[in-house]
Design an enzyme around this catalytic site. Structure first.
Site, PDB file in Angstrom:
ATOM      1  N   ILE A 127       0.848  -1.205   0.000  1.00  0.00           N
ATOM      2  CA  ILE A 127       0.000   0.000   0.000  1.00  0.00           C
ATOM      3  C   ILE A 127       0.880   1.251   0.000  1.00  0.00           C
ATOM      4  CG2 ILE A 127      -1.719   1.325   1.312  1.00  0.00           C
ATOM      5  CD1 ILE A 127      -2.904  -1.339   2.293  1.00  0.00           C
ATOM      6  N   TYR A 138      -4.156 -11.437  15.099  1.00  0.00           N
ATOM      7  CA  TYR A 138      -3.994 -10.204  14.301  1.00  0.00           C
ATOM      8  C   TYR A 138      -5.199  -9.284  14.494  1.00  0.00           C
ATOM      9  CZ  TYR A 138      -4.096  -7.638   9.734  1.00  0.00           C
ATOM     10  OH  TYR A 138      -4.174  -6.703   8.721  1.00  0.00           O
ATOM     11  N   LYS A 144      -5.231  -5.615  16.282  1.00  0.00           N
ATOM     12  CA  LYS A 144      -5.684  -4.437  15.523  1.00  0.00           C
ATOM     13  C   LYS A 144      -6.871  -3.784  16.232  1.00  0.00           C
ATOM     14  CE  LYS A 144      -3.530  -4.202  11.313  1.00  0.00           C
ATOM     15  NZ  LYS A 144      -2.564  -3.153  10.974  1.00  0.00           N
ATOM     16  N   TRP A 161      -7.490  -5.130  -0.482  1.00  0.00           N
ATOM     17  CA  TRP A 161      -6.929  -4.293  -1.549  1.00  0.00           C
ATOM     18  C   TRP A 161      -5.927  -5.167  -2.308  1.00  0.00           C
ATOM     19  CZ3 TRP A 161      -5.438   1.115   0.935  1.00  0.00           C
ATOM     20  CH2 TRP A 161      -6.551   1.607   1.646  1.00  0.00           C
ATOM     21  N   VAL A 214      -8.329 -23.474  -0.169  1.00  0.00           N
ATOM     22  CA  VAL A 214      -8.331 -23.846   1.248  1.00  0.00           C
ATOM     23  C   VAL A 214      -9.765 -24.151   1.690  1.00  0.00           C
ATOM     24  CG1 VAL A 214      -7.897 -22.962   3.578  1.00  0.00           C
ATOM     25  CG2 VAL A 214      -6.259 -22.493   1.734  1.00  0.00           C
ATOM     26  N   ARG A 239     -15.087 -12.983  -0.322  1.00  0.00           N
ATOM     27  CA  ARG A 239     -14.330 -11.746  -0.143  1.00  0.00           C
ATOM     28  C   ARG A 239     -14.799 -10.729  -1.179  1.00  0.00           C
ATOM     29  NH1 ARG A 239     -12.920 -14.258   3.683  1.00  0.00           N
ATOM     30  NH2 ARG A 239     -10.818 -14.625   4.462  1.00  0.00           N
ATOM     31  N   TYR A 259      -2.216 -24.048   6.285  1.00  0.00           N
ATOM     32  CA  TYR A 259      -1.780 -23.015   7.244  1.00  0.00           C
ATOM     33  C   TYR A 259      -1.301 -23.573   8.591  1.00  0.00           C
ATOM     34  CZ  TYR A 259      -4.038 -19.297   4.421  1.00  0.00           C
ATOM     35  OH  TYR A 259      -4.396 -18.401   3.438  1.00  0.00           O
ATOM     36  N   ARG A 270     -17.174 -10.849   3.711  1.00  0.00           N
ATOM     37  CA  ARG A 270     -16.792  -9.464   4.049  1.00  0.00           C
ATOM     38  C   ARG A 270     -17.380  -8.473   3.072  1.00  0.00           C
ATOM     39  NH1 ARG A 270     -10.393 -10.354   4.501  1.00  0.00           N
ATOM     40  NH2 ARG A 270     -10.305 -11.359   6.543  1.00  0.00           N
TER      41      ARG A 270
END
Ligand code: NAD
Ligand code: UDP
EC number: 4.1.1.35
Length: 386
Positions: free
Chosen positions: A26, A182, A186, A212, A250, A257, A328, A338
Site C-alpha cells: 500500500i 492479528y 488491531k 486491496w 483452502v 471476499r 496453514y 466481508r
C-alpha cells in the site's frame, strides 16, 4: 498540480507526511500517487525500499527532494519521534499482515500490530500530530449470519452480514484459534487510538482495508521472497498460475471476499489526507462491495484472465482442494464473508470504488506476467542445488 482544492473548495496546502511502512504494497502506491499528483513531502520509513526504489532514484526524478527514505525498524529506533515531530501527519502502515503468520507467529503478530504501534500513537498524541492508522476489515471477524443454521432465510438479509463501522460487533473465534491474534491486536490499537481522541484530543483517522489487491502485493515465493513463504491469496494464485500448478483452494474455497483495486483505494486515502476536517475522528471501511466472489470463483476468474494475458491454455484441472490445517497449520480459522458498508465514507468523502474485478485482475496479472514469467522459467529450468 497547482491550484488543487479540497472537497470544500479551499486550496490544498502542501504538507509533510511521515509514512511508516512506506516500502510495502500500500505504501508504495500511496508514495507514487503523492509524488505524481500532489506537492506533499514524504518521509518514507521502512526496513525495506525495493518497492519504492523507482521513486527514490535517479536524482533527476521530478519529485526528487520531496521523498526521503529512512531505513529504520520502529521497534527500536530513537529517530522515530524526531521524524513524527518533523511531519504534519503520520500514516502508519507497518504491520505483519499475512494470514500464514497469524497462527504460526502469533507473538510477532501481536507485537507488530499492537505493541510496536504504541509509540507511534503516543508521539502523535504528545506532539499534537494528526494520525492516519491502518487497521483491517478483519476486526469485524465472522459475520452474525455465519452462526445461523445453513438453510436460514435470514442469511440472505444484509442485516446479518453487511459490516458497518459504527454498529457491527467484532466476532472472533476461541483463543486457541490463533488466526484471530492479528484481528484482536488491531482491534485493541483501534480502541487505544479512539480513546486518545476522546481523552486527549488526538486527531485520528482509522482505515479498515477490505482486500486491496494489485501490482507489487507481497512476493512470489522463490523469486522475490522465501521459497517456503505463504503470501496472501493474490500472490499465492499468481505463483500457481506462473508455475502452471493448480490453484490451492483452502477448505473448498467457500469463503467470500470483496476485492478492490489498489488504485481505487489509494484515491480514498488521498481524500482522507487532504480533507482532515471530514476525516478526523472517523473509522472508514475502504472496499468494493460490488466485487464479491467466493475464493473458488476468484481462482476460476484468475485462471481465465491469466490464460488471456499469457496466451497459455489453462490446465485441465486448474484447482485442487486442500485442508486449512495442511495449508496453514493448526490454529487457522477464517472470515466467512466481508461486505463493507459504504455509507460513512460516501457521506464524509463522497468516494466510491470504480474498477470491476475482471478489469483489476486483467491489469494486475498483466503486471505479474511481465514481472515474473521469465524469472520463473529460469528458476524451473535450473537444476536444484545439491
Ligand atoms: P505490507 O506488508 O506490504 O507493508 C507493510 C510494510 O511495513 C512492509 O514494507 C514492512 O517492511 C513494514 N514494516 C513492518 N514492520 C516494520 C517495522 N517494525 N519497522 C519498519 N517498517 C516495518 O502490507 P500492506 O498490504 O501494504 O498493508 C499495510 C497496512 O494495511 C497494514 O497495517 C495492514 O494490516 C493493513 N491492511 C492491508 C490490507 C490489504 O488489503 N492490503 C488489508 C487489511 C489491512
Ligand atoms: N486462500 C486459498 N488459497 C491460497 C491462499 C488463500 O484458498 O493459496 C484463501 C484463504 O483461506 C482465505 C482467502 O483465500 O479464505 C483470502 O486469503 P488472504 O490470504 O488473501 O487473506 P484474508 O482475506 O483471509 O485476510
Amino acid at each position: 498540480m497547482a491550484g488543487r482544492v479540497d472537497l470544500d473548495g479551499s486550496p490544498i496546502k502542501p504538507i509533510t507526511i511521515c509514512m511508516i511502512g512506506a516500502g510495502g504494497f500500500i505504501g508504495s502506491h500511496l508514495c507514487e500517487k503523492l509524488m505524481s499528483e500532489t506537492e506533499h513531502k514524504v518521509l518514507a520509513v521502512d526496513v525495506y525500499n525495493d518497492k519504492i526504489k523507482h521513486l527514490l532514484e535517479p536524482e533527476s526524478l521530478p519529485w526528487a527532494g520531496r521523498i526521503q527514505f529512512h531505513r529504520l525498524n520502529i521497534k527500536n529506533d530513537s529517530r522515530l519521534e524526531g521524524l513524527i515531530k518533523m511531519a504534519d501527519l503520520t500514516i502508519n502502515l507497518a504491520a505483519i499482515c499475512t494470514p500464514a503468520d497469524y497462527n504460526t507467529r502469533p507473538l510477532d503478530t501481536i507485537y507488530s500490530n499492537f505493541i510496536d504501534a504504541l509509540p507511534v500513537v503516543k508521539y502523535c498524541s504528545e506532539n499534537s500530530k494528526r494520525l492516519i492508522h491502518f487497521s483491517t476489515c478483519e476486526v469485524y471477524g465472522k459475520t452474525i449470519g455465519s452462526f445461523l443454521p445453513k438453510d436460514s432465510p435470514l442469511r440472505q438479509d444484509p442485516a446479518y452480514y453487511v459490516l458497518k463501522e459504527d454498529e457491527s460487533p467484532c466476532i472472533f473465534g476461541a483463543i486457541e484459534k490463533q488466526r484471530w491474534s492479528y484481528a484482536c491486536a488491531k482491534q485493541l490499537i483501534e480502541r487505544l487510538i479512539y480513546a486518545e481522541g476522546a481523552e486527549n484530543g488526538l486527531e485520528f483517522t482509522i482505515v479498515r482495508p477490505f482486500n486491496w489487491i494489485g501490482p507489487r502485493m507481497d512476493f512470489i515465493p522463490g523469486i522475490d521472497g522465501p521459497s517456503e513463504g505463504v503470501p496472501r491469496v493474490l500472490a499465492c494464485f499468481s505463483n500457481n498460475l506462473l508455475r502452471r500448478e493448480p490453484l490451492k483452494l483452502v477448505d473448498g474455497g467457500q469463503s467470500q471476499r470483496t476485492f478492490i483495486y489498489i488504485k481505487d483505494a489509494i484515491e480514498a486515502v488521498q481524500l482522507m489526507i487532504e480533507n482532515p476536517a471530514r476525516a478526523n475522528g472517523h473509522i472508514f471501511n475502504v472496499g468494493n462491495p460490488n466485487n464479491e466472489v467466493t475464493v473458488r470463483q476468484l481462482a476460476e476468474m484468475m485462471t481465465q484472465v491469466y490464460s488471456k494475458v499469457s496466451g497459455e491454455a489453462p490446465l485441465e484441472k486448474p484447482t485442487v482442494d486442500v485442508s486449512s490445517q495442511e495449508f496453514y497449520g493448526v490454529g487457522y480459522d477464517d472470515s466467512d464473508k466481508r461486505i463493507p458498508d459504504m455509507t460513512i465514507i460516501n457521506k464524509q468523502l463522497g468516494w466510491n470504488p470504480k474498477t470491476s474485478l475482471w478489469d483489476l485482475l486483467d491489469s494486475t496479472l498483466t503486471y505479474q506476467h511481465r514481472t515474473y514469467a521469465e524469472a520463473i522459467k529460469k528458476a524451473i529450468s535450473q537444476p536444484l542445488a545439491s
